[in-house]
Design an enzyme around this catalytic site. Structure first.
Site, short mmCIF file in Angstrom:
data_model
loop_
_atom_site.label_atom_id
_atom_site.label_comp_id
_atom_site.label_asym_id
_atom_site.label_seq_id
_atom_site.Cartn_x
_atom_site.Cartn_y
_atom_site.Cartn_z
CG HIS A 177 -58.66 -77.52 152.95
ND1 HIS A 177 -57.97 -78.71 153.33
CD2 HIS A 177 -58.15 -76.63 153.84
CE1 HIS A 177 -57.20 -78.31 154.43
NE2 HIS A 177 -57.00 -77.31 154.67
CG ASP B 195 -56.82 -68.68 154.70
OD1 ASP B 195 -56.75 -68.03 155.98
OD2 ASP B 195 -56.30 -69.34 154.20
N1 CMC Z 1 -60.84 -71.45 142.68
C1 CMC Z 1 -60.96 -72.04 141.48
N2 CMC Z 1 -60.76 -73.50 141.22
C2 CMC Z 1 -60.15 -74.07 142.19
C3 CMC Z 1 -60.04 -73.55 143.31
C4 CMC Z 1 -60.26 -72.32 143.58
N3 CMC Z 1 -59.97 -71.62 144.82
N4 CMC Z 1 -59.22 -74.43 144.38
C5 CMC Z 1 -59.08 -75.66 143.48
N5 CMC Z 1 -59.73 -75.52 142.02
C6 CMC Z 1 -59.66 -76.39 141.13
C7 CMC Z 1 -58.53 -76.65 140.30
O1 CMC Z 1 -58.14 -75.77 139.21
C8 CMC Z 1 -58.58 -78.04 139.95
O2 CMC Z 1 -59.46 -78.01 138.70
P1 CMC Z 1 -59.20 -79.19 137.68
O3 CMC Z 1 -59.65 -80.42 138.40
O4 CMC Z 1 -60.23 -78.63 136.57
O5 CMC Z 1 -57.76 -78.99 137.08
C9 CMC Z 1 -59.44 -78.73 140.96
O6 CMC Z 1 -60.18 -77.63 141.58
C10 CMC Z 1 -58.59 -79.31 142.20
O7 CMC Z 1 -57.72 -78.30 142.57
P2 CMC Z 1 -56.13 -78.39 143.07
O8 CMC Z 1 -55.30 -77.26 142.82
O9 CMC Z 1 -55.43 -79.75 142.36
O10 CMC Z 1 -56.31 -78.74 144.49
P3 CMC Z 1 -55.15 -78.89 145.74
O11 CMC Z 1 -55.49 -79.77 146.73
O12 CMC Z 1 -54.01 -79.08 144.98
O13 CMC Z 1 -55.24 -77.31 146.34
C11 CMC Z 1 -55.84 -75.26 147.39
C12 CMC Z 1 -55.87 -76.97 147.34
C13 CMC Z 1 -56.18 -75.04 148.62
C14 CMC Z 1 -54.20 -74.82 147.36
C15 CMC Z 1 -56.52 -74.88 146.36
O14 CMC Z 1 -58.04 -75.20 146.56
C16 CMC Z 1 -56.45 -73.22 146.10
O15 CMC Z 1 -55.50 -72.95 145.61
N6 CMC Z 1 -57.45 -72.58 146.82
C17 CMC Z 1 -57.40 -71.22 146.98
C18 CMC Z 1 -56.21 -70.63 147.90
C19 CMC Z 1 -56.74 -70.97 149.36
O16 CMC Z 1 -57.82 -70.38 149.84
N7 CMC Z 1 -55.93 -71.38 150.04
C20 CMC Z 1 -56.05 -71.67 151.58
C21 CMC Z 1 -55.92 -73.04 151.90
S1 CMC Z 1 -56.84 -73.28 153.63
C22 CMC Z 1 -55.71 -72.60 154.59
C23 CMC Z 1 -54.21 -73.08 154.49
O17 CMC Z 1 -53.94 -74.26 154.00
O18 CMC Z 1 -53.43 -72.07 154.81
#
Ligand code: CMC
Length: 392
Positions: free
Chosen positions: A270, A327
């Protein structure tokens, strides 16, 4: 031209002030209008929480009764709207119809386009909250090819939504009170989450003084994406895949860590919560309760729990502070209620309506508000000559 600072994904950019929702991502705190989510989950109902978010205070008895009966009275949709739903192909994703029908409401209620009339705004807010569950249920019936079930003014908001989706004319249907309570809880937990992707979209679109129906339709479109509201659907598909492939949770976690795999652990991570998501805790606890009350088991819940255990013990997830989000477990509850996977994001949208509305209203009422207009840093070619097609 002033200096433009780049902030990819707006990780550090405050786009507005707001009195609606407070989040402390380090401590896992979420409050609507100051009230902790845990208390609302235990004691409130979705219409009451919606009233709180939109109006800023808990309703009195009379205010709540009036609000709830207005939602019931306005739940029917114009018969012509059914024809639009009918015309969609049966393969349509329900989020596509939901967004289109929300936008279509603006043509059935043209006065809603006037955003300078307070009474009209209040009326439009009621219309959206009242009619969207009917539209959502009709979308589902369309996919099944079953007759539409009309709203029943004697039922609560959540009961109505369940009945309109699940009842069939061929057999008697009585809404299970445990199922209705579980759905009500899910709606409360999804009701607002400050400046997430869809709410920021709503504020940006609304800042152009776009009407509420069109603005909420834009929020629905943003929510559809798998990194946002579409994640609940993606989680269950992921759990199903792991189950079908023999339940090897460790193998899946390894794949999610491998950057070349393009796989993420859906329902994990998140932008704001870096400790735990309080909504995920409440939902996880209610999964066991709901399944045992409804005398149902679900192999996917066992896989989800094992997946969480393995991921939370893994350095990759610990270092990056990735925890289960709202989720991760919500799909398991929706499945127990008999709601199919492709309707999960629609359920999320039903819950998020009051949040979107509250932010749109707050934005409109802000003195000195300006149209949203982010800047950019240009990285394209320097000035160059236009080349006629004969010279290319
Ligand atoms: N599985 C594996 N690696 C992950 C995940 C995951 N679910 N989420 C983040 N990472 C890694 C990402 O690859 C990155 O690694 P590195 O630093 O080595 O490059 C690091 O963690 C930071 O990730 P980010 O993409 O920069 O984080 P963000 O804040 O931009 O994204 C997020 C947040 C929720 C989009 C992301 O964690 C994600 O894609 N999660 C899976 C999708 C999900 O469950 N979404 C629902 C969010 S909650 C409800 C809503 O908002 O609707």
């Amino acid at each position: 031209m002033g200096l433009v600072t780049l902030d990819p994904g707006y990780g550090n950019t405050g786009s507005t002030t707001s009195k609606i929702t407070f989040i402390d991502g380090e401590k896992g705190i979420l409050r609507y209008r100051g009230i902790p989510i845990e208390e609302l989950a235990e004691k409130s109902s979705f219409p009451e929480t919606a009233y709180l978010l939109i109006n800023g205070h808990l309703p009195t008895h009379t205010e709540l009764d009036d609000f709830a009966s207005e939602l019931s009275n306005q739940a029917m949709i114009h018969e012509d709207m059914k024809r639009i739903i009918d015309a969609c192909p049966a393969t349509v994703h329900p989020m596509a119809i939901l967004g289109s029908m929300c936008l279509a409401l603006s043509s059935f209620y043209p006065n809603s386009i006037n955003i300078n009339n307070k009474e009209e705004i209040d009326h439009t807010i009621t219309l959206i909250l009242a009619k969207m569950p009917t539209i959502a249920a009709f979308c589902y019936k369309k996919l099944l090819g079953q007759p539409y079930v009309y709203p029943n003014s004697r039922l609560s908001y959540a009961e109505n939504l369940l009945q309109m989706m699940l009842a069939r004319p061929s057999e008697p249907f009585v809404v299970d009170p445990d199922a209705a309570r579980a759905l009500d809880l899910m709606l409360i937990l999804h009701a607002d989450h400050e400046q997430n992707c869809s709410t920021s979209t709503v504020r940006l679109v609304g800042s152009a003084e776009t009407n509420l129906f069109a603005t909420i339709a834009s929020g629905i479109c943003a929510l559809w994406g798998p990194l946002h509201g579409g994640a609940n659907e993606a989680v269950v598909k992921m759990l199903q895949r792991i189950h079908e492939e023999g339940g090897d949770v460790e193998k899946y976690v390894a794949k999610a860590k491998d950057k070349s795999s393009n796989v993420r652990l859906m329902g994990f991570g998140h932008r704001v919560y870096k400790n735990f998501d309080p909504r995920a805790r409440i939902i996880k606890a209610s999964c066991d309760r709901v399944l045992s009350k409804m005398k149902k088991g679900d192999a996917l819940l066992d896989i989800a729990k094992r997946l969480e255990e393995v991921a939370l013990a893994d350095e990759y997830f610990v270092e990056r502070r990735l925890y289960p989000n709202v989720d991760f477990y919500s799909g398991v509850i929706y499945r127990a209620l008999g709601i199919p996977t492709n309707m999960f994001t629609v359920m999320f949208a039903m819950g998020r309506l009051p949040g979107w509305i509250a932010h749109w209203k707050e934005m409109l009422e802000t003195p000195g508000r300006r149209i949203g207009r982010p800047r950019q840093i240009y990285t394209g070619p320097a000035k160059r000559r236009y080349l006629p097609v004969s010279e290319r």
